[in-house]
Design a protein around this motif. Structure first.
Motif, PDB file in Angstrom:
ATOM      1  N   GLN A 222       0.823  -1.204   0.000  1.00  0.00           N
ATOM      2  CA  GLN A 222       0.000   0.000   0.000  1.00  0.00           C
ATOM      3  C   GLN A 222       0.859   1.257   0.000  1.00  0.00           C
ATOM      4  O   GLN A 222       0.532   2.252  -0.659  1.00  0.00           O
ATOM      5  CB  GLN A 222      -0.929  -0.003   1.218  1.00  0.00           C
ATOM      6  N   LEU A 223       1.941   1.232   0.753  1.00  0.00           N
ATOM      7  CA  LEU A 223       2.849   2.377   0.762  1.00  0.00           C
ATOM      8  C   LEU A 223       3.457   2.599  -0.616  1.00  0.00           C
ATOM      9  O   LEU A 223       3.483   3.727  -1.120  1.00  0.00           O
ATOM     10  CB  LEU A 223       3.951   2.149   1.801  1.00  0.00           C
ATOM     11  N   LYS A 224       3.918   1.533  -1.239  1.00  0.00           N
ATOM     12  CA  LYS A 224       4.544   1.652  -2.561  1.00  0.00           C
ATOM     13  C   LYS A 224       3.545   2.147  -3.600  1.00  0.00           C
ATOM     14  O   LYS A 224       3.852   3.043  -4.401  1.00  0.00           O
ATOM     15  CB  LYS A 224       5.116   0.292  -2.969  1.00  0.00           C
ATOM     16  N   ASN A 225       2.343   1.584  -3.588  1.00  0.00           N
ATOM     17  CA  ASN A 225       1.330   1.999  -4.557  1.00  0.00           C
ATOM     18  C   ASN A 225       0.908   3.448  -4.325  1.00  0.00           C
ATOM     19  O   ASN A 225       0.683   4.202  -5.287  1.00  0.00           O
ATOM     20  CB  ASN A 225       0.111   1.084  -4.459  1.00  0.00           C
ATOM     21  N   GLY A 226       0.793   3.847  -3.053  1.00  0.00           N
ATOM     22  CA  GLY A 226       0.399   5.224  -2.759  1.00  0.00           C
ATOM     23  C   GLY A 226       1.421   6.231  -3.257  1.00  0.00           C
ATOM     24  O   GLY A 226       1.067   7.254  -3.854  1.00  0.00           O
TER      25      GLY A 226
ATOM     26  N   ILE B  80       1.326   6.460  -7.155  1.00  0.00           N
ATOM     27  CA  ILE B  80       0.206   7.265  -7.671  1.00  0.00           C
ATOM     28  C   ILE B  80       0.520   8.750  -7.539  1.00  0.00           C
ATOM     29  O   ILE B  80       0.284   9.542  -8.467  1.00  0.00           O
ATOM     30  CB  ILE B  80      -1.083   6.913  -6.910  1.00  0.00           C
ATOM     31  N   LYS B  81       1.073   9.143  -6.403  1.00  0.00           N
ATOM     32  CA  LYS B  81       1.349  10.561  -6.186  1.00  0.00           C
ATOM     33  C   LYS B  81       2.500  11.045  -7.070  1.00  0.00           C
ATOM     34  O   LYS B  81       2.517  12.203  -7.506  1.00  0.00           O
ATOM     35  CB  LYS B  81       1.661  10.808  -4.707  1.00  0.00           C
ATOM     36  N   LEU B  82       3.477  10.190  -7.369  1.00  0.00           N
ATOM     37  CA  LEU B  82       4.549  10.579  -8.280  1.00  0.00           C
ATOM     38  C   LEU B  82       4.010  10.773  -9.696  1.00  0.00           C
ATOM     39  O   LEU B  82       4.468  11.674 -10.424  1.00  0.00           O
ATOM     40  CB  LEU B  82       5.645   9.520  -8.270  1.00  0.00           C
ATOM     41  N   THR B  83       3.044   9.943 -10.090  1.00  0.00           N
ATOM     42  CA  THR B  83       2.403  10.121 -11.405  1.00  0.00           C
ATOM     43  C   THR B  83       1.670  11.455 -11.463  1.00  0.00           C
ATOM     44  O   THR B  83       1.727  12.180 -12.474  1.00  0.00           O
ATOM     45  CB  THR B  83       1.431   8.968 -11.672  1.00  0.00           C
ATOM     46  N   GLU B  84       0.975  11.807 -10.374  1.00  0.00           N
ATOM     47  CA  GLU B  84       0.301  13.099 -10.312  1.00  0.00           C
ATOM     48  C   GLU B  84       1.312  14.243 -10.378  1.00  0.00           C
ATOM     49  O   GLU B  84       1.044  15.294 -10.974  1.00  0.00           O
ATOM     50  CB  GLU B  84      -0.515  13.193  -9.030  1.00  0.00           C
ATOM     51  N   LEU B  85       2.484  14.047  -9.763  1.00  0.00           N
ATOM     52  CA  LEU B  85       3.522  15.087  -9.771  1.00  0.00           C
ATOM     53  C   LEU B  85       3.992  15.374 -11.190  1.00  0.00           C
ATOM     54  O   LEU B  85       4.217  16.540 -11.563  1.00  0.00           O
ATOM     55  CB  LEU B  85       4.692  14.642  -8.895  1.00  0.00           C
ATOM     56  N   LEU B  86       4.143  14.348 -12.027  1.00  0.00           N
ATOM     57  CA  LEU B  86       4.618  14.521 -13.404  1.00  0.00           C
ATOM     58  C   LEU B  86       3.627  15.303 -14.256  1.00  0.00           C
ATOM     59  O   LEU B  86       4.014  15.924 -15.253  1.00  0.00           O
ATOM     60  CB  LEU B  86       4.893  13.159 -14.033  1.00  0.00           C
TER      61      LEU B  86
ATOM     62  N   ARG C 208       4.063  21.783  -7.945  1.00  0.00           N
ATOM     63  CA  ARG C 208       5.013  20.699  -7.701  1.00  0.00           C
ATOM     64  C   ARG C 208       5.496  20.706  -6.253  1.00  0.00           C
ATOM     65  O   ARG C 208       5.635  19.650  -5.624  1.00  0.00           O
ATOM     66  CB  ARG C 208       6.209  20.824  -8.662  1.00  0.00           C
ATOM     67  N   GLN C 209       5.756  21.899  -5.710  1.00  0.00           N
ATOM     68  CA  GLN C 209       6.194  21.992  -4.317  1.00  0.00           C
ATOM     69  C   GLN C 209       5.117  21.469  -3.370  1.00  0.00           C
ATOM     70  O   GLN C 209       5.415  20.762  -2.402  1.00  0.00           O
ATOM     71  CB  GLN C 209       6.547  23.436  -3.978  1.00  0.00           C
TER      72      GLN C 209
ATOM     73  N   GLU D 107       3.022  16.953  -0.017  1.00  0.00           N
ATOM     74  CA  GLU D 107       1.987  15.941   0.198  1.00  0.00           C
ATOM     75  C   GLU D 107       2.595  14.539   0.235  1.00  0.00           C
ATOM     76  O   GLU D 107       2.222  13.700   1.062  1.00  0.00           O
ATOM     77  CB  GLU D 107       0.949  16.038  -0.922  1.00  0.00           C
ATOM     78  N   ILE D 108       3.564  14.273  -0.636  1.00  0.00           N
ATOM     79  CA  ILE D 108       4.224  12.967  -0.651  1.00  0.00           C
ATOM     80  C   ILE D 108       5.001  12.744   0.635  1.00  0.00           C
ATOM     81  O   ILE D 108       4.965  11.660   1.234  1.00  0.00           O
ATOM     82  CB  ILE D 108       5.143  12.842  -1.886  1.00  0.00           C
ATOM     83  N   ASN D 109       5.724  13.774   1.075  1.00  0.00           N
ATOM     84  CA  ASN D 109       6.484  13.654   2.324  1.00  0.00           C
ATOM     85  C   ASN D 109       5.570  13.373   3.509  1.00  0.00           C
ATOM     86  O   ASN D 109       5.884  12.548   4.373  1.00  0.00           O
ATOM     87  CB  ASN D 109       7.287  14.924   2.573  1.00  0.00           C
TER      88      ASN D 109
END
Length: 442
Positions: free
Chosen positions: A192-196, A199-205, A213-214, A219-221
């Motif tokens: 779940q941690l890896k998938n979460g 998903i957020k890295l895809t949103e960042l791109l 981006r900041q 949010e990821i941190n």
């Protein structure tokens, strides 16, 4: 009165004691140890998961739990419970001690010294005892029993939280509105941690501006920190524990208010989120720190504000149409005053219609609509009126239906069974009552 909210912090105090009252009405003062040592206690506070080699006696023998009064001490005891008006007395009239009870030490005792200590105890009242009140009646007892838990100065239930915060000194600030939500703890695993994060890295791109981006990086941190708080080394934690416990027992939502009777919630300035209630949240945390039960989690966050507009049409007596319209506007303005609303309070459309229908001269309520409106852009303004509203935030709007303007910042609000649902973290606010309540007469 100083309007500045001061930052509070818990300060260790050595001269502490505990008050207890038994079923017979006797009051006991329990002091701590006469051994002044805080090493073991501080070790437990700093690292509660590793208390190897710490004995129970070491925990008790510290100034944090209070130290015993030294010899030749004078204690001033202020009591507020008496035997009614018959116990009123003048100064220095309370001089007799009815009984003295001493607990003997398990070690050898010098009875001569013990007797001298007993004989040395004196008592007097420097000030008169006035204003004694007789025992409460059954009706008085019934009225005050609901406050018993709050009076015990500890947090067990969620209403206790609100009662304890309301007693916080005003110099540390006060929340205008408080709400709470119980968060059921749940279990998350490494997948779940890896998938979460994925998903957020895809949103960042997909983001185009540096500010967005900041915010996404933050949010990821925060997402990762939820998993890493149980250990300093996340990789070691994940390899050791296949599942991780996350979630809080309670989430506390707070809101402030400004001099214009407008709610103070997080807002944007130059596309940067500003959190004006941070100092208040810190003080509430410090105030609850030694009152909550061990093992309880209380997450203190800002509540969300949904700015709304109302547009209604009423069929009225044509001879006084303008006067009736003014009365309708004033009635809704009073009903939707922010002082009448709480976090998690829904809008019952039928109640609003009843208010209008009950006014003299109103024949029928033809139509009534509720809109959600929010600010856009760096200044969080409505492009049409140029008035400042709470900025747009994903996840805030759970009642919105079709868009109502060309700027995509105003939406018709949906209702279920004639009720616009509220949520534990949200409050409805008409920010500009003179402009956001729009009436029509026919």
């Amino acid at each position: 009165i100083d309007p500045v909210v001061k930052q509070g912090a818990m300060v260790p105090v050595s001269k502490r004691f505990v008050k207890r009252r038994d079923a017979n009405g006797l009051t006991y003062l329990t002091f701590g140890s006469n051994v002044i040592s805080t090493t073991a206690f501080n070790q437990i506070i700093q690292n509660p998961l590793n208390i190897t080699g710490v004995s129970f006696n070491e925990i008790l023998n510290n100034t944090e739990l209070g130290e015993i009064p030294p010899p030749n001490s004078t204690m001033f005891i202020k009591y507020r419970v008496g035997g009614g008006k018959n116990t009123d007395t003048l100064s220095n009239q309370i001089t007799n001690i009815i009984s003295k009870t001493y607990g003997l030490s398990p070690s050898s005792v010098d009875f001569n010294i013990l007797q001298r200590v007993r004989n040395s105890l004196r008592i007097t009242n420097n000030t008169p005892a006035l204003g004694g009140k007789d025992a409460p009646s059954e009706e008085e007892i019934r009225a005050i029993t609901g406050k018993v838990f709050a009076a015990q100065d500890r947090v067990v239930t969620y209403p206790d939280i609100q009662a304890i915060i309301s007693n916080m000194p005003s110099k540390f600030g006060q929340s205008f509105r408080i709400s709470y939500e119980e968060i059921k703890p749940n279990v998350a695993n490494y997948t779940q941690l890896k998938n979460g994060v994925s998903i957020k890295l895809t949103e960042l791109l997909d983001l185009t501006t540096q500010v967005e981006r900041q915010e996404k990086v933050l949010e990821i941190n925060n997402f990762i920190n939820d998993f890493s708080t149980l250990a300093q080394d996340t990789s070691t934690l994940l390899s050791t524990y296949p599942t991780l416990w996350i979630g809080e027992k309670a989430r506390l939502y707070i809101l402030g208010i400004n001099q214009d009777d407008q709610l103070v919630a997080p807002y944007k300035a130059n596309d940067i989120w500003i959190y004006p209630n941070e100092l208040l949240k810190w003080n509430i945390k410090e105030w609850l720190k030694n009152k909550r039960l061990i093992g309880d989690w209380i997450d203190i966050v800002d509540a969300r504000v949904n700015n709304i507009q109302i547009e209604f049409t009423v069929l009225v007596d044509k001879n006084n149409s303008q006067k009736i319209l003014v009365q309708c506007l004033e009635a809704l303005k009073n009903y939707f005053s922010i002082y009448n609303w709480q976090i998690n309070q829904p809008i019952f459309i039928a109640n609003v219609q009843t208010i209008l229908q009950s006014l003299t001269g109103v024949i029928n309520v033809v139509d009534i609509k509720f809109y959600n409106i929010f600010g856009v852009g760096a200044d969080s303004k409505d492009p049409d009126s140029q008035r400042i509203y709470t900025p747009m935030e994903f996840g805030r709007y759970r009642n919105n239906g079709s868009v109502a303007n060309i700027y995509n910042n105003k939406f018709l609000m949906n209702s279920v069974d004639n009720v616009i649902e509220a949520y534990s973290d949200t409050i409805f606010e008409i920010r500009y009552a003179d402009y956001d309540i729009i009436g029509n007469v026919i």
